[in-house]
Design a protein around this motif. Structure first.
Motif, PDB file in Angstrom:
ATOM      1  N   VAL A  57     -36.077 -54.749 -32.075  1.00  0.00           N
ATOM      2  CA  VAL A  57     -37.336 -54.714 -31.336  1.00  0.00           C
ATOM      3  C   VAL A  57     -37.273 -53.550 -30.362  1.00  0.00           C
ATOM      4  O   VAL A  57     -36.337 -53.434 -29.576  1.00  0.00           O
ATOM      5  N   ARG A  58     -38.276 -52.708 -30.412  1.00  0.00           N
ATOM      6  CA  ARG A  58     -38.337 -51.581 -29.479  1.00  0.00           C
ATOM      7  C   ARG A  58     -39.183 -51.994 -28.281  1.00  0.00           C
ATOM      8  O   ARG A  58     -40.350 -52.357 -28.439  1.00  0.00           O
TER       9      ARG A  58
ATOM     10  N   ASP B 216     -46.514 -51.560 -25.335  1.00  0.00           N
ATOM     11  CA  ASP B 216     -47.776 -51.018 -25.866  1.00  0.00           C
ATOM     12  C   ASP B 216     -48.663 -52.125 -26.406  1.00  0.00           C
ATOM     13  O   ASP B 216     -49.877 -52.137 -26.173  1.00  0.00           O
ATOM     14  N   GLU B 217     -48.066 -53.077 -27.103  1.00  0.00           N
ATOM     15  CA  GLU B 217     -48.825 -54.187 -27.683  1.00  0.00           C
ATOM     16  C   GLU B 217     -49.425 -55.066 -26.581  1.00  0.00           C
ATOM     17  O   GLU B 217     -50.589 -55.473 -26.654  1.00  0.00           O
TER      18      GLU B 217
ATOM     19  N   GLU C  21     -52.295 -53.156 -25.012  1.00  0.00           N
ATOM     20  CA  GLU C  21     -53.444 -53.093 -25.917  1.00  0.00           C
ATOM     21  C   GLU C  21     -54.204 -54.420 -25.934  1.00  0.00           C
ATOM     22  O   GLU C  21     -55.430 -54.448 -25.849  1.00  0.00           O
TER      23      GLU C  21
ATOM     24  N   GLU D 267     -34.736 -57.517 -37.487  1.00  0.00           N
ATOM     25  CA  GLU D 267     -35.275 -56.204 -37.136  1.00  0.00           C
ATOM     26  C   GLU D 267     -35.088 -55.945 -35.648  1.00  0.00           C
ATOM     27  O   GLU D 267     -35.259 -56.832 -34.822  1.00  0.00           O
TER      28      GLU D 267
ATOM     29  N   GLU E 240     -40.671 -50.339 -26.033  1.00  0.00           N
ATOM     30  CA  GLU E 240     -41.891 -49.543 -25.865  1.00  0.00           C
ATOM     31  C   GLU E 240     -43.028 -50.118 -26.701  1.00  0.00           C
ATOM     32  O   GLU E 240     -44.174 -50.178 -26.259  1.00  0.00           O
ATOM     33  N   GLU E 241     -42.684 -50.560 -27.923  1.00  0.00           N
ATOM     34  CA  GLU E 241     -43.709 -51.129 -28.801  1.00  0.00           C
ATOM     35  C   GLU E 241     -44.242 -52.448 -28.234  1.00  0.00           C
ATOM     36  O   GLU E 241     -45.435 -52.729 -28.317  1.00  0.00           O
ATOM     37  N   VAL E 242     -43.345 -53.242 -27.655  1.00  0.00           N
ATOM     38  CA  VAL E 242     -43.768 -54.510 -27.055  1.00  0.00           C
ATOM     39  C   VAL E 242     -44.704 -54.244 -25.882  1.00  0.00           C
ATOM     40  O   VAL E 242     -45.776 -54.863 -25.766  1.00  0.00           O
TER      41      VAL E 242
END
Length: 185
Positions: A161-162, A168-169, A172, A159, A164-166
């Motif tokens: 990996v974006r 954001d995680e 968070e 998959e 931005e998502e990393v």
């Protein structure tokens, strides 16, 4: 007669390594040329203030100052018997040296940020290429009828990996822990 395979590989790696090193050195030289006169002066003062010559010079000046002002050498009249002037000069000098060090540190931080951005881009590119390679190798294996044990981890690695998502995680999880910076690596 051709060179052994390991020597050819080493030669290729060396050429690539040499090219990369040259590119980095040229970039640093260009950045040094583009720095302002004020930045070069601040860097020179910081380098000198962080040298043993600076320590020896101060040791000499302070020693002579004390010797003259306690009256051991009658060549000069005592001009700072309570050493107030010496303390004031040292304080003002400390203020200026601290400022020059901060200026140099700010420039180093900017350079480190640029290198970190470059490193991130290279890592993202390598991750993308690895993902594509895994997908390609899996497709080749399937086409050739080679059975490979497909694990959940392998499917996950395929998959994309974006970034931005990393990010954001990370933010968070840091927020949930009540911290504003990531733990040391």
């Amino acid at each position: 007669m051709s060179a052994p395979r390991s020597e050819q590989k080493q030669s290729t790696i060396s050429r690539r390594l040499d090219r990369n090193i040259e590119a980095l050195l040229k970039r640093r030289e260009e950045e040094a040329r583009q720095s302002s006169r004020q930045e070069r002066v601040a860097d020179a003062i910081t380098r000198f203030a962080g040298s043993m010559k600076f320590v020896y010079l101060h040791l000499l000046v302070v020693t002579l100052w004390i010797i003259f002002n306690i009256g051991l050498l009658p060549l000069m009249p005592v001009f700072d018997p309570s050493f107030v002037i010496l303390a004031m000069v040292a304080s003002v000098e400390a203020i200026f040296i601290s400022t020059f060090v901060l200026i140099s540190q700010n420039r180093m931080t900017e350079a480190d940020d640029k290198r970190a951005d470059l490193n991130l881009q290279i890592c993202l590119l390598a991750e993308h290429e690895t993902t594509e390679l895994l997908t390609l190798v899996s497709a080749i294996a399937e086409k050739l009828g080679i059975e490979i044990e497909t694990t959940e981890e392998l499917e996950e690695l395929k998959e994309q990996v974006r970034p931005e998502e990393v990010l954001d995680e990370i933010e968070e999880k840091m927020h949930r822990r009540g911290t504003t910076k990531p733990p040391p690596a």
